[in-house]
Design a protein around this motif. Structure first.
Motif, PDB file in Angstrom:
ATOM      1  N   ARG A  75     -36.466   0.692 -18.172  1.00 30.97           N
ATOM      2  CA  ARG A  75     -35.236  -0.262 -17.879  1.00 30.97           C
ATOM      3  C   ARG A  75     -34.153   0.504 -17.119  1.00 30.97           C
ATOM      4  O   ARG A  75     -33.325   1.235 -17.867  1.00 30.97           O
ATOM      5  CB  ARG A  75     -35.091  -1.113 -18.853  1.00 30.97           C
ATOM      6  CG  ARG A  75     -33.832  -2.148 -18.214  1.00 30.97           C
ATOM      7  CD  ARG A  75     -33.467  -3.221 -19.417  1.00 30.97           C
ATOM      8  NE  ARG A  75     -32.295  -3.936 -18.740  1.00 30.97           N
ATOM      9  CZ  ARG A  75     -31.275  -4.236 -18.855  1.00 30.97           C
ATOM     10  NH1 ARG A  75     -30.783  -3.625 -20.021  1.00 30.97           N
ATOM     11  NH2 ARG A  75     -30.424  -5.063 -18.343  1.00 30.97           N
ATOM     12  N   THR A  76     -34.060   0.114 -16.033  1.00 28.76           N
ATOM     13  CA  THR A  76     -32.669   1.016 -15.338  1.00 28.76           C
ATOM     14  C   THR A  76     -32.390   0.287 -14.016  1.00 28.76           C
ATOM     15  O   THR A  76     -33.109  -0.743 -13.566  1.00 28.76           O
ATOM     16  CB  THR A  76     -32.936   2.683 -15.074  1.00 28.76           C
ATOM     17  OG1 THR A  76     -31.803   2.921 -14.633  1.00 28.76           O
ATOM     18  CG2 THR A  76     -33.925   2.711 -13.972  1.00 28.76           C
ATOM     19  N   ASN A  77     -31.399   0.663 -13.421  1.00 33.69           N
ATOM     20  CA  ASN A  77     -30.879   0.158 -11.903  1.00 33.69           C
ATOM     21  C   ASN A  77     -31.426   1.380 -10.795  1.00 33.69           C
ATOM     22  O   ASN A  77     -30.775   2.179 -10.661  1.00 33.69           O
ATOM     23  CB  ASN A  77     -29.595  -0.074 -12.064  1.00 33.69           C
ATOM     24  CG  ASN A  77     -28.965  -0.871 -10.738  1.00 33.69           C
ATOM     25  OD1 ASN A  77     -29.747  -0.699  -9.619  1.00 33.69           O
ATOM     26  ND2 ASN A  77     -28.006  -1.539 -10.532  1.00 33.69           N
ATOM     27  N   ALA A  78     -32.518   1.093 -10.358  1.00 32.80           N
ATOM     28  CA  ALA A  78     -32.954   2.233  -9.468  1.00 32.80           C
ATOM     29  C   ALA A  78     -32.275   2.209  -8.146  1.00 32.80           C
ATOM     30  O   ALA A  78     -32.245   3.356  -7.523  1.00 32.80           O
ATOM     31  CB  ALA A  78     -34.592   1.808  -9.164  1.00 32.80           C
ATOM     32  N   MET A  79     -31.715   1.258  -7.835  1.00 28.93           N
ATOM     33  CA  MET A  79     -30.861   1.391  -6.676  1.00 28.93           C
ATOM     34  C   MET A  79     -29.554   2.194  -6.726  1.00 28.93           C
ATOM     35  O   MET A  79     -29.049   2.526  -5.540  1.00 28.93           O
ATOM     36  CB  MET A  79     -30.293  -0.283  -6.427  1.00 28.93           C
ATOM     37  CG  MET A  79     -29.948  -0.330  -4.866  1.00 28.93           C
ATOM     38  SD  MET A  79     -29.362  -2.110  -4.493  1.00 28.93           S
ATOM     39  CE  MET A  79     -28.886  -2.067  -2.729  1.00 28.93           C
ATOM     40  N   LYS A  80     -29.377   2.425  -8.063  1.00 31.27           N
ATOM     41  CA  LYS A  80     -28.014   3.343  -8.150  1.00 31.27           C
ATOM     42  C   LYS A  80     -28.292   4.752  -8.791  1.00 31.27           C
ATOM     43  O   LYS A  80     -27.686   5.458  -8.565  1.00 31.27           O
ATOM     44  CB  LYS A  80     -26.955   2.543  -9.184  1.00 31.27           C
ATOM     45  CG  LYS A  80     -26.289   1.626  -8.721  1.00 31.27           C
ATOM     46  CD  LYS A  80     -25.488   0.751  -9.753  1.00 31.27           C
ATOM     47  CE  LYS A  80     -24.501  -0.244  -9.093  1.00 31.27           C
ATOM     48  NZ  LYS A  80     -23.405  -0.776  -9.993  1.00 31.27           N
ATOM     49  N   TYR A  81     -29.521   4.973  -9.614  1.00 30.18           N
ATOM     50  CA  TYR A  81     -29.475   5.721 -10.424  1.00 30.18           C
ATOM     51  C   TYR A  81     -30.889   6.709 -10.335  1.00 30.18           C
ATOM     52  O   TYR A  81     -30.989   7.526 -11.301  1.00 30.18           O
ATOM     53  CB  TYR A  81     -29.581   5.407 -12.059  1.00 30.18           C
ATOM     54  CG  TYR A  81     -28.041   4.691 -12.469  1.00 30.18           C
ATOM     55  CD1 TYR A  81     -26.989   5.131 -12.261  1.00 30.18           C
ATOM     56  CD2 TYR A  81     -28.225   3.472 -12.702  1.00 30.18           C
ATOM     57  CE1 TYR A  81     -25.881   4.675 -12.428  1.00 30.18           C
ATOM     58  CE2 TYR A  81     -27.111   2.861 -13.101  1.00 30.18           C
ATOM     59  CZ  TYR A  81     -25.730   3.575 -13.050  1.00 30.18           C
ATOM     60  OH  TYR A  81     -24.657   2.896 -13.365  1.00 30.18           O
ATOM     61  N   LEU A  82     -31.614   6.467  -9.391  1.00 32.83           N
ATOM     62  CA  LEU A  82     -32.889   7.448  -9.057  1.00 32.83           C
ATOM     63  C   LEU A  82     -32.682   9.069  -9.190  1.00 32.83           C
ATOM     64  O   LEU A  82     -33.416   9.420  -9.882  1.00 32.83           O
ATOM     65  CB  LEU A  82     -33.458   7.042  -7.724  1.00 32.83           C
ATOM     66  CG  LEU A  82     -34.538   5.701  -7.741  1.00 32.83           C
ATOM     67  CD1 LEU A  82     -35.089   5.478  -6.208  1.00 32.83           C
ATOM     68  CD2 LEU A  82     -35.443   5.712  -8.861  1.00 32.83           C
TER      69      LEU A  82
END
Length: 297
Positions: free
Chosen positions: A157-164
């Motif tokens: 679970r993460t925010n791929a738009m910010k943290y890839l």
């Protein structure tokens, strides 16, 4: 059921009734207990831990069996070399995630890819907590039900738009998937779209040369948007239909996810765009570049 019928069905491997081992019953998660809003605002959601850099993440928590087997092979090969015995080819490089499904939903694509590419580590990334929890339980249930399988798939679970870039190194990935992303219809919300010029540059950084980026949507305007952004980017070129026909992953895009199955049930059309990461930038037509700049503005 008669012994003969038992043997024909293969239900007891030809063993007498008293020698059968009871099969462990595996409980799979039910989607109705993990329902969440269809989409989240990726510009606001950030309530989870994020590694400072890719090396800070312990992937053995996600792929314990897969990585333990690799470590055992490395140790065995080292012992053979020390004993002077001929050892097979080995690699000191620790296996890394190569496929990533951005916004993986309930994990349909991830589960199918896992069996097609059993030697490749793959990760689903999902911003919704309940949905990512479902995928985690689904994979755990499949691993218990079929030992030795699905050990190469996991979810985070993460925010791929910010943290890839916090999870993957330059050139690490070979396939990236974007299935039925949020269309963000309002013009003011287009900056939330997961395919845009800035993010494509980031994806190109993480993809190895020759790596593929897969997109599909049932929204005509979004399909054209993603195609236009990729066509205008100098580090991507379109993959031919002949290549797509021979690619197992490309054939899964339309029907592997829950959203894709819903579109198919309703008789809807889909718009698939798959592009290859180039080793060197290509020339982009000025008209395409101008249209790209205007759309981003």
């Amino acid at each position: 059921m008669s012994p003969k019928r038992d043997r024909e069905d293969g239900s007891n491997d030809g063993k007498p009734q008293h020698e059968r081992k009871p099969k462990e019953e595996v409980t799979h998660p039910r989607k109705r207990f993990y329902r969440a809003r269809a989409h989240s605002n990726p510009l606001n959601v950030a309530d989870f831990d994020v590694p400072t850099r890719p090396d800070d993440l312990d992937w053995s928590e996600h792929f314990p069996e897969f990585l333990q087997e690799w470590r055992d092979r490395q140790q065995q090969q080292q012992q053979q070399q020390e004993a002077g015995a001929a050892a097979g080819p080995s690699s000191s490089e620790t296996p890394a995630v190569r496929f990533v499904d951005i916004g993986c939903g309930f994990g349909g694509l991830l589960v199918k890819l896992s069996t097609i590419y059993p030697d490749t580590l793959m990760l689903g990334m999902e911003i919704r907590d309940k949905v990512s929890a479902y995928v985690r339980e689904r994979i755990a249930a499949l691993r218990r039900e079929q030992p030795g399988s699905y050990r190469n798939a996991s979810v985070l679970r993460t925010n791929a738009m910010k943290y890839l870039p916090n999870y993957f190194k330059k050139g690490q990935l070979t396939k990236m998937f974007f299935l039925f992303p949020d269309p963000h219809f309002k013009a003011a919300n287009h900056r939330r779209r997961i395919i845009n010029t800035h993010l494509l540059t980031e994806y190109a950084h993480l993809l190895a040369p020759g790596g593929w980026l897969y997109t599909i949507s049932d929204v005509p305007e979004l399909g054209e948007w993603m195609k236009a952004k990729l066509e205008a980017h100098p580090l991507f070129e379109r993959v031919s239909e002949e290549e797509l026909e021979a690619d197992p992953a490309a054939g899964l895009l339309a029907l592997s996810s829950e959203e894709g199955q819903k579109v198919a049930r309703n008789g809807g059309a889909t718009y698939r765009n798959v592009y290859r990461r180039l080793a060197a930038p290509r020339k982009v037509a000025p008209a395409a570049a101008d249209a790209e700049a205007e759309a981003d503005a």
